[in-house]
Design an enzyme around this catalytic site. Structure first.
Site, PDB file in Angstrom:
ATOM      1  N   ASN A 191      24.376  38.871  31.866  1.00  0.00           N
ATOM      2  CA  ASN A 191      24.849  37.928  30.850  1.00  0.00           C
ATOM      3  C   ASN A 191      24.129  38.065  29.505  1.00  0.00           C
ATOM      4  OD1 ASN A 191      27.098  36.633  31.979  1.00  0.00           O
ATOM      5  ND2 ASN A 191      25.717  35.709  33.484  1.00  0.00           N
ATOM      6  N   HIS A 226      22.693  37.343  42.202  1.00  0.00           N
ATOM      7  CA  HIS A 226      23.775  36.987  41.280  1.00  0.00           C
ATOM      8  C   HIS A 226      24.990  37.867  41.572  1.00  0.00           C
ATOM      9  CE1 HIS A 226      25.283  36.803  36.869  1.00  0.00           C
ATOM     10  NE2 HIS A 226      25.889  35.911  37.622  1.00  0.00           N
ATOM     11  N   SER A 245      23.740  32.317  37.005  1.00  0.00           N
ATOM     12  CA  SER A 245      24.079  33.364  36.059  1.00  0.00           C
ATOM     13  C   SER A 245      23.082  33.411  34.911  1.00  0.00           C
ATOM     14  CB  SER A 245      25.501  33.156  35.535  1.00  0.00           C
ATOM     15  OG  SER A 245      25.720  31.813  35.254  1.00  0.00           O
TER      16      SER A 245
HETATM   17  N1  CAA Z   1      40.244  38.610  47.275  1.00  0.00           N
HETATM   18  C1  CAA Z   1      41.128  39.547  47.632  1.00  0.00           C
HETATM   19  N2  CAA Z   1      41.980  40.124  46.765  1.00  0.00           N
HETATM   20  C2  CAA Z   1      41.924  39.703  45.472  1.00  0.00           C
HETATM   21  C3  CAA Z   1      41.010  38.725  45.022  1.00  0.00           C
HETATM   22  C4  CAA Z   1      40.144  38.172  45.992  1.00  0.00           C
HETATM   23  N3  CAA Z   1      39.238  37.228  45.681  1.00  0.00           N
HETATM   24  N4  CAA Z   1      41.191  38.524  43.696  1.00  0.00           N
HETATM   25  C5  CAA Z   1      42.177  39.360  43.314  1.00  0.00           C
HETATM   26  N5  CAA Z   1      42.621  40.058  44.374  1.00  0.00           N
HETATM   27  C6  CAA Z   1      43.667  41.059  44.431  1.00  0.00           C
HETATM   28  C7  CAA Z   1      44.842  40.643  43.576  1.00  0.00           C
HETATM   29  O1  CAA Z   1      45.634  39.704  44.279  1.00  0.00           O
HETATM   30  C8  CAA Z   1      45.557  41.965  43.374  1.00  0.00           C
HETATM   31  O2  CAA Z   1      46.396  42.256  44.468  1.00  0.00           O
HETATM   32  P1  CAA Z   1      47.813  42.968  44.231  1.00  0.00           P
HETATM   33  O3  CAA Z   1      47.471  44.353  43.767  1.00  0.00           O
HETATM   34  O4  CAA Z   1      48.429  42.956  45.588  1.00  0.00           O
HETATM   35  O5  CAA Z   1      48.556  42.156  43.235  1.00  0.00           O
HETATM   36  C9  CAA Z   1      44.396  42.980  43.384  1.00  0.00           C
HETATM   37  O6  CAA Z   1      43.246  42.291  43.884  1.00  0.00           O
HETATM   38  C10 CAA Z   1      44.105  43.517  42.034  1.00  0.00           C
HETATM   39  O7  CAA Z   1      44.164  42.474  41.106  1.00  0.00           O
HETATM   40  P2  CAA Z   1      45.063  42.530  39.814  1.00  0.00           P
HETATM   41  O8  CAA Z   1      46.357  43.152  40.072  1.00  0.00           O
HETATM   42  O9  CAA Z   1      45.024  41.168  39.199  1.00  0.00           O
HETATM   43  O10 CAA Z   1      44.448  43.532  38.843  1.00  0.00           O
HETATM   44  P3  CAA Z   1      43.139  44.265  38.583  1.00  0.00           P
HETATM   45  O11 CAA Z   1      43.290  45.641  39.085  1.00  0.00           O
HETATM   46  O12 CAA Z   1      42.956  44.027  37.143  1.00  0.00           O
HETATM   47  O13 CAA Z   1      41.900  43.630  39.349  1.00  0.00           O
HETATM   48  C11 CAA Z   1      39.992  42.342  38.772  1.00  0.00           C
HETATM   49  C12 CAA Z   1      41.456  42.340  39.150  1.00  0.00           C
HETATM   50  C13 CAA Z   1      39.141  43.042  39.830  1.00  0.00           C
HETATM   51  C14 CAA Z   1      39.584  40.889  38.674  1.00  0.00           C
HETATM   52  C15 CAA Z   1      39.840  43.115  37.411  1.00  0.00           C
HETATM   53  O14 CAA Z   1      40.703  42.583  36.469  1.00  0.00           O
HETATM   54  C16 CAA Z   1      38.447  43.056  36.889  1.00  0.00           C
HETATM   55  O15 CAA Z   1      37.579  43.820  37.294  1.00  0.00           O
HETATM   56  N6  CAA Z   1      38.205  42.132  35.931  1.00  0.00           N
HETATM   57  C17 CAA Z   1      36.886  41.909  35.364  1.00  0.00           C
HETATM   58  C18 CAA Z   1      36.112  41.042  36.287  1.00  0.00           C
HETATM   59  C19 CAA Z   1      34.735  40.804  35.798  1.00  0.00           C
HETATM   60  O16 CAA Z   1      34.310  41.249  34.754  1.00  0.00           O
HETATM   61  N7  CAA Z   1      33.989  40.057  36.593  1.00  0.00           N
HETATM   62  C20 CAA Z   1      32.666  39.661  36.241  1.00  0.00           C
HETATM   63  C21 CAA Z   1      32.734  38.350  35.561  1.00  0.00           C
HETATM   64  S1  CAA Z   1      31.128  37.802  35.120  1.00  0.00           S
HETATM   65  C22 CAA Z   1      30.555  37.083  36.504  1.00  0.00           C
HETATM   66  O17 CAA Z   1      31.193  36.948  37.498  1.00  0.00           O
HETATM   67  C23 CAA Z   1      29.189  36.616  36.471  1.00  0.00           C
HETATM   68  C24 CAA Z   1      28.741  35.638  35.475  1.00  0.00           C
HETATM   69  O18 CAA Z   1      27.583  35.316  35.547  1.00  0.00           O
HETATM   70  C25 CAA Z   1      29.559  35.024  34.446  1.00  0.00           C
END
Ligand code: CAA
Length: 277
Positions: free
Chosen positions: A177, A127, A106
């Site tokens: 990041n 990434h 990252s």
């Molecule tokens: N595989 C399959 N399904 C998954 C899953 C996975 N790995 N993770 C979550 N789900 C499912 C959940 O179980 C949920 O199912 P239900 O609807 O049946 O409950 C569905 O996906 C949607 O999840 P949520 O209901 O929790 O709600 P959501 O609509 O908010 O989606 C999310 C979840 C996609 C994580 C969303 O909250 C999101 O986009 N969050 C931000 C994530 C983000 O910013 N990621 C980048 C982080 S930075 C990074 O990764 C890099 C770094 O270098 C730091």
């Protein structure tokens, strides 16, 4: 994130070997992949045949030699330059000279990782974003010596994985990041200074800016140790005090409160951690 990356490759028709330090860790990773595949099947995003195919294409191993015949290796160990360098050196000695070594780092320099190998032209950044099966972006990072042909290959590969690749040059934090972490770090400063409670800070960003997660919730999701490591890379690599990690972030990590994975960060996840165990 390794399990999510392996899952996405297996889902899209590639034979994958997931490598980790022990069978116990690999079993946890396979369980996570099983859970994710089932969820995607339940939601109608994958058919039973696609799930079965993904399972068949996924193997595991506890030694890097299990990757010896691979055309591409995506390294996804923790954000530690010494550890990543050791693995890159070892892979360089094992793999076919034409193979590509990519890092899911990252923030660690791809140029530096390439320089520890004899194939810097075939070293690049791939990434992925967490959760890998759901997030459409892959940030591709071109090191100072990376061949354009290698960038073209991994770009096409991302399209075959159903992802959208975006190219970034090799500067600290790349694009993602460089922008995300200072926002998270600023949210921690706002919390430290008592500008708002964690809930207030996250609600402002969720309802006011339409972010799917608030910055503190997202920091817990990413891992506070990972956030701190990335801020250190930005601070050191860009030499500007505006990237200094917030003392509250340091203190929370020092206390062992690393976010969701440890059961506590800016929020408490005691129940979730107990279920995960
Ligand atoms: N595989 C399959 N399904 C998954 C899953 C996975 N790995 N993770 C979550 N789900 C499912 C959940 O179980 C949920 O199912 P239900 O609807 O049946 O409950 C569905 O996906 C949607 O999840 P949520 O209901 O929790 O709600 P959501 O609509 O908010 O989606 C999310 C979840 C996609 C994580 C969303 O909250 C999101 O986009 N969050 C931000 C994530 C983000 O910013 N990621 C980048 C982080 S930075 C990074 O990764 C890099 C770094 O270098 C730091």
């Amino acid at each position: 994130m390794g399990n999510g990356i392996a899952q996405v490759f297996a889902q899209h028709g590639f034979n994958v070997t997931l490598i980790d330090v022990s069978d116990a860790v690999l079993q946890q990773a396979v369980n996570r992949i099983e859970g994710s595949l089932s969820k995607l099947q339940q939601k109608g995003k994958l058919s039973a045949e696609q799930v079965a195919g993904a399972r068949e294409r996924l193997g595991t191993g506890t030694s890097l030699s299990a990757a010896a015949t691979s055309e591409l290796v995506v390294e996804a160990v923790s954000e530690n330059l010494a550890l990543k360098s050791k693995i890159f050196r070892e892979l360089d000695g094992l793999l076919d000279p034409d193979a590509i070594i990519a890092s899911n780092t990252s923030s660690i320099s791809i140029t530096t990782l390439g320089a520890v190998t004899h194939r810097p032209a075939q070293v690049a950044g791939m990434h992925f974003m967490n959760p890998v099966p759901l997030m459409p972006l892959v940030e591709l990072i071109r090191g100072a010596a990376t061949d354009q042909e290698v960038i073209d290959t991994i770009h096409d590969l991302c399209l075959r994985l159903g992802k959208t690749p975006v190219l970034a040059q090799d500067y600290p934090g790349f694009i993602s990041n460089r922008i995300l972490m200072p926002m998270i770090n600023e949210a921690v400063f706002a919390l430290m200074e008592g500008v708002g409670t964690p809930e207030a800070i996250d609600t402002v960003m969720k309802l006011g800016m339409n972010h799917p997660m608030g910055p503190l919730e997202l920091a817990d999701f990413i891992g506070l140790d990972v956030c701190l490591a990335i801020m250190e890379v930005l601070h050191q690599g860009l030499g500007d005090d505006k990237y200094r990690p917030c003392p509250l972030l340091r203190r929370t990590v020092a206390a062992g409160h690393l976010g969701r994975k440890s059961g506590r960060g800016f929020y408490s996840y005691a129940q979730e951690a107990a279920i995960a165990r």
